[in-house]
Scaffold this motif. Structure first.
Motif, PDB file in Angstrom:
ATOM      1  N   PHE A  98       0.797  -1.372  -0.066  1.00 30.51           N
ATOM      2  CA  PHE A  98      -0.111   0.149   0.011  1.00 30.51           C
ATOM      3  C   PHE A  98       0.873   1.231   0.007  1.00 30.51           C
ATOM      4  O   PHE A  98       2.236   1.129   0.295  1.00 30.51           O
ATOM      5  CB  PHE A  98      -0.887   0.087   0.941  1.00 30.51           C
ATOM      6  CG  PHE A  98      -0.229  -0.102   2.554  1.00 30.51           C
ATOM      7  CD1 PHE A  98       0.000   1.065   3.190  1.00 30.51           C
ATOM      8  CD2 PHE A  98       0.339  -1.274   3.076  1.00 30.51           C
ATOM      9  CE1 PHE A  98       0.698   0.986   4.523  1.00 30.51           C
ATOM     10  CE2 PHE A  98       0.663  -1.269   4.420  1.00 30.51           C
ATOM     11  CZ  PHE A  98       1.092  -0.037   5.006  1.00 30.51           C
ATOM     12  N   LEU A  99       0.281   2.480  -0.254  1.00 30.59           N
ATOM     13  CA  LEU A  99       0.975   3.693  -0.327  1.00 30.59           C
ATOM     14  C   LEU A  99       0.884   4.492   1.064  1.00 30.59           C
ATOM     15  O   LEU A  99      -0.248   4.319   1.621  1.00 30.59           O
ATOM     16  CB  LEU A  99       0.400   4.383  -1.671  1.00 30.59           C
ATOM     17  CG  LEU A  99       0.878   4.122  -2.896  1.00 30.59           C
ATOM     18  CD1 LEU A  99      -0.138   4.961  -3.962  1.00 30.59           C
ATOM     19  CD2 LEU A  99       2.313   4.299  -3.035  1.00 30.59           C
ATOM     20  N   GLU A 100       1.841   4.922   1.353  1.00 36.44           N
ATOM     21  CA  GLU A 100       1.936   6.201   2.362  1.00 36.44           C
ATOM     22  C   GLU A 100       2.224   7.351   2.053  1.00 36.44           C
ATOM     23  O   GLU A 100       2.742   7.515   0.930  1.00 36.44           O
ATOM     24  CB  GLU A 100       2.772   5.589   3.613  1.00 36.44           C
ATOM     25  CG  GLU A 100       2.442   4.177   4.260  1.00 36.44           C
ATOM     26  CD  GLU A 100       3.042   3.937   5.301  1.00 36.44           C
ATOM     27  OE1 GLU A 100       3.990   4.971   5.877  1.00 36.44           O
ATOM     28  OE2 GLU A 100       3.213   2.648   5.936  1.00 36.44           O
ATOM     29  N   SER A 101       1.767   8.450   2.938  1.00 35.14           N
ATOM     30  CA  SER A 101       2.177   9.814   2.488  1.00 35.14           C
ATOM     31  C   SER A 101       3.758   9.920   2.545  1.00 35.14           C
ATOM     32  O   SER A 101       4.132   9.874   3.613  1.00 35.14           O
ATOM     33  CB  SER A 101       1.077  10.868   3.199  1.00 35.14           C
ATOM     34  OG  SER A 101       1.545  12.076   3.197  1.00 35.14           O
ATOM     35  N   PRO A 102       4.146  10.541   1.320  1.00 34.84           N
ATOM     36  CA  PRO A 102       5.499  10.915   1.522  1.00 34.84           C
ATOM     37  C   PRO A 102       6.085  12.076   2.414  1.00 34.84           C
ATOM     38  O   PRO A 102       6.965  12.269   2.714  1.00 34.84           O
ATOM     39  CB  PRO A 102       5.597  11.448  -0.066  1.00 34.84           C
ATOM     40  CG  PRO A 102       4.689  10.564  -0.911  1.00 34.84           C
ATOM     41  CD  PRO A 102       3.504  10.885   0.020  1.00 34.84           C
ATOM     42  N   GLY A 160      -0.509   4.311  13.881  1.00 37.97           N
ATOM     43  CA  GLY A 160      -1.689   4.773  14.808  1.00 37.97           C
ATOM     44  C   GLY A 160      -2.863   3.560  14.667  1.00 37.97           C
ATOM     45  O   GLY A 160      -3.468   3.617  13.599  1.00 37.97           O
ATOM     46  N   ARG A 161      -3.133   2.934  15.616  1.00 34.02           N
ATOM     47  CA  ARG A 161      -4.098   1.840  15.636  1.00 34.02           C
ATOM     48  C   ARG A 161      -5.441   2.603  15.994  1.00 34.02           C
ATOM     49  O   ARG A 161      -5.639   3.253  16.778  1.00 34.02           O
ATOM     50  CB  ARG A 161      -3.701   0.665  16.453  1.00 34.02           C
ATOM     51  CG  ARG A 161      -2.273   0.171  16.426  1.00 34.02           C
ATOM     52  CD  ARG A 161      -1.903  -0.553  15.151  1.00 34.02           C
ATOM     53  NE  ARG A 161      -0.572  -1.260  15.330  1.00 34.02           N
ATOM     54  CZ  ARG A 161      -0.018  -1.984  14.283  1.00 34.02           C
ATOM     55  NH1 ARG A 161      -0.715  -1.735  13.015  1.00 34.02           N
ATOM     56  NH2 ARG A 161       1.286  -2.414  14.361  1.00 34.02           N
ATOM     57  N   GLY A 167     -13.535  -0.745   9.881  1.00 35.85           N
ATOM     58  CA  GLY A 167     -12.655  -1.766   9.761  1.00 35.85           C
ATOM     59  C   GLY A 167     -11.246  -1.281   9.761  1.00 35.85           C
ATOM     60  O   GLY A 167     -10.943  -0.183   9.839  1.00 35.85           O
ATOM     61  N   PRO A 168     -10.410  -2.341   9.723  1.00 29.91           N
ATOM     62  CA  PRO A 168      -8.824  -1.854   9.577  1.00 29.91           C
ATOM     63  C   PRO A 168      -8.632  -0.885   8.696  1.00 29.91           C
ATOM     64  O   PRO A 168      -9.080  -1.064   7.417  1.00 29.91           O
ATOM     65  CB  PRO A 168      -8.284  -3.175   9.312  1.00 29.91           C
ATOM     66  CG  PRO A 168      -9.182  -4.236   9.551  1.00 29.91           C
ATOM     67  CD  PRO A 168     -10.663  -3.651   9.360  1.00 29.91           C
ATOM     68  N   SER A 169      -7.632   0.043   8.961  1.00 29.19           N
ATOM     69  CA  SER A 169      -7.172   1.154   8.378  1.00 29.19           C
ATOM     70  C   SER A 169      -5.892   1.534   8.148  1.00 29.19           C
ATOM     71  O   SER A 169      -5.388   1.093   9.239  1.00 29.19           O
ATOM     72  CB  SER A 169      -8.050   2.544   8.707  1.00 29.19           C
ATOM     73  OG  SER A 169      -7.548   3.539   8.014  1.00 29.19           O
ATOM     74  N   ARG A 170      -5.369   1.985   7.178  1.00 33.45           N
ATOM     75  CA  ARG A 170      -3.760   2.168   6.968  1.00 33.45           C
ATOM     76  C   ARG A 170      -3.415   3.637   7.180  1.00 33.45           C
ATOM     77  O   ARG A 170      -2.349   4.095   7.207  1.00 33.45           O
ATOM     78  CB  ARG A 170      -3.214   1.813   5.762  1.00 33.45           C
ATOM     79  CG  ARG A 170      -3.455   0.281   5.293  1.00 33.45           C
ATOM     80  CD  ARG A 170      -2.723  -0.710   6.475  1.00 33.45           C
ATOM     81  NE  ARG A 170      -3.436  -1.926   6.658  1.00 33.45           N
ATOM     82  CZ  ARG A 170      -3.250  -2.945   7.242  1.00 33.45           C
ATOM     83  NH1 ARG A 170      -2.474  -2.714   8.477  1.00 33.45           N
ATOM     84  NH2 ARG A 170      -3.941  -4.110   7.304  1.00 33.45           N
ATOM     85  N   ILE A 171      -4.456   4.554   7.500  1.00 30.51           N
ATOM     86  CA  ILE A 171      -4.367   5.956   7.164  1.00 30.51           C
ATOM     87  C   ILE A 171      -3.422   6.355   8.661  1.00 30.51           C
ATOM     88  O   ILE A 171      -2.847   7.363   8.536  1.00 30.51           O
ATOM     89  CB  ILE A 171      -5.814   6.567   7.318  1.00 30.51           C
ATOM     90  CG1 ILE A 171      -5.386   8.285   6.922  1.00 30.51           C
ATOM     91  CG2 ILE A 171      -6.533   6.943   8.495  1.00 30.51           C
ATOM     92  CD1 ILE A 171      -6.655   8.784   6.400  1.00 30.51           C
ATOM     93  N   GLY A 172      -3.372   5.435   9.434  1.00 27.54           N
ATOM     94  CA  GLY A 172      -2.807   5.853  10.623  1.00 27.54           C
ATOM     95  C   GLY A 172      -1.556   5.679  10.750  1.00 27.54           C
ATOM     96  O   GLY A 172      -0.648   6.145  11.627  1.00 27.54           O
ATOM     97  N   ALA A 295      -2.755 -12.944  11.545  1.00 22.19           N
ATOM     98  CA  ALA A 295      -3.442 -11.795  11.230  1.00 22.19           C
ATOM     99  C   ALA A 295      -2.737 -10.516  10.830  1.00 22.19           C
ATOM    100  O   ALA A 295      -1.709 -10.316  11.179  1.00 22.19           O
ATOM    101  CB  ALA A 295      -4.162 -11.428  12.517  1.00 22.19           C
ATOM    102  N   ARG A 296      -3.089  -9.770   9.889  1.00 20.75           N
ATOM    103  CA  ARG A 296      -2.601  -8.662   9.289  1.00 20.75           C
ATOM    104  C   ARG A 296      -2.546  -7.511  10.215  1.00 20.75           C
ATOM    105  O   ARG A 296      -3.661  -7.215  10.812  1.00 20.75           O
ATOM    106  CB  ARG A 296      -2.841  -8.371   7.860  1.00 20.75           C
ATOM    107  CG  ARG A 296      -2.758  -9.121   6.842  1.00 20.75           C
ATOM    108  CD  ARG A 296      -1.200  -9.302   6.490  1.00 20.75           C
ATOM    109  NE  ARG A 296      -1.176 -10.310   5.118  1.00 20.75           N
ATOM    110  CZ  ARG A 296       0.190 -10.574   4.851  1.00 20.75           C
ATOM    111  NH1 ARG A 296       1.225 -10.167   5.671  1.00 20.75           N
ATOM    112  NH2 ARG A 296       0.449 -11.309   3.776  1.00 20.75           N
ATOM    113  N   SER A 297      -1.528  -6.775  10.137  1.00 22.02           N
ATOM    114  CA  SER A 297      -1.504  -5.501  11.031  1.00 22.02           C
ATOM    115  C   SER A 297      -0.604  -4.328  10.448  1.00 22.02           C
ATOM    116  O   SER A 297       0.080  -4.722   9.278  1.00 22.02           O
ATOM    117  CB  SER A 297      -1.176  -5.689  12.410  1.00 22.02           C
ATOM    118  OG  SER A 297       0.240  -6.201  12.568  1.00 22.02           O
TER     119      SER A 297
END
Length: 297
Positions: A98-102, A160-161, A167-172, A295-297
């Motif tokens: 997945f992509l994260e903010s540069p 940040g969990r 549901g699960p998010s990667r924005i944190g 489990a994915r985290s």
């Protein structure tokens, strides 16, 4: 070779006796702003390496106030889901990224600022990071894929969990300051086997993460082949290879974090939280158990 970017925007090579300015090797490279510079430098690094090494060998170490991230704003910041067997002999899980903010990138000695958003916990994740040095698409899953790399660096992927309402998010993982990188880009010839590196992370002197990249589910070349099948990689892109979750723990106000990857270097940052939130110290055994259970985290 260990390439660094100083706080006053000089390009340097790190020797045992200090850092030597090699900016002259790239003096003709045009750029609009400092964030654009390193991707352009990395794009010509291979063809100018002889000149860089000449300057590095003949120059005198300079006074350096500090270092920036070796790529302060990557064109793309890409992260692997999980990607570790967690010390088990289970079958490999499906590969995904997945992509994260540069804009989340900070450099050595920087401060991770925990935002006021409601979370269940903030975790550290020590990761091997790949720095792309050449435009590449559809790379093979073998040693030829490494030709696309400028080198390797250290990354701390702060998470940040508990932010996802559906549901699960990667924005944190994309808050500003949540991706410390550095201190140097270590060229691939300095790392004979990226699948045999010890990775450690300690918080306030307490060792937490301590694992080997040999535990990866998908190797560095498999990561490069996978992600380049979806998107074109360009110089300056940074790809984080995932983490072993068996030593994760909380980050909170005042923490001093030290991450080391053998052959690559040591990255240190501090943590600040204006809300002074607290979580149990030590290793988060719950997330460790979940990771062992796939489990994915």
């Amino acid at each position: 070779m260990r390439l660094v970017l100083t706080s006053d925007n000089r390009i340097g090579v790190q020797r045992e006796d200090g850092i030597v300015d090699v900016s002259a090797a790239f003096a003709d490279i045009p750029y609009r702003m400092s964030a654009d510079r390193m991707p352009r430098v990395l794009a010509v690094l291979r063809e100018r390496r002889a000149r860089v090494e000449e300057l590095a060998a003949s120059g005198e170490p300079m006074r350096v106030a500090g270092l920036q991230a070796p790529v302060p704003r990557p064109p793309k910041l890409i992260a692997a889901f999980g990607n570790y067997r967690e010390g088990t002999d289970r079958e490999r899980q499906a590969q995904d990224m997945f992509l994260e903010s540069p804009d989340s990138v900070i450099g050595p000695g920087g401060t991770v600022i925990l935002p006021p958003h409601p979370v269940t916990i903030f975790h550290h994740e020590a990761e091997l990071a790949l720095v792309v040095g050449a435009r590449a698409k559809n790379l093979p899953a073998d040693e030829r894929a490494l030709e696309a790399l400028a080198g390797y660096t250290c990354a701390i992927d702060v998470s940040g969990r508990g932010l996802g309402r559906m549901g699960p998010s990667r924005i944190g993982k994309s808050f500003d300051t949540f991706t410390p990188l550095g201190p140097a880009i270590v060229t691939t010839d300095e790392v004979p086997d990226p699948q045999s590196l010890r990775v450690t992370l300690s918080v306030n002197g307490e060792l937490r993460q301590d694992y080997s990249t040999s535990d990866m589910e998908y190797s560095v070349v498999e990561i490069l082949a996978f992600i380049s099948s979806y998107m074109t990689l360009v110089p300056g892109d940074v790809i984080m290879c995932g983490t072993n979750h068996q030593g994760l723990g909380a980050l909170q106000d005042g923490d001093h974090v030290v991450m080391t990857i053998e052959r690559i270097g040591t990255l240190e940052v501090t943590v600040r939280d204006s809300l002074k939130r607290e979580w149990p110290r030590g290793i988060d055994q719950e997330i460790a158990a979940r990771a062992r259970g796939a489990a994915r985290s």
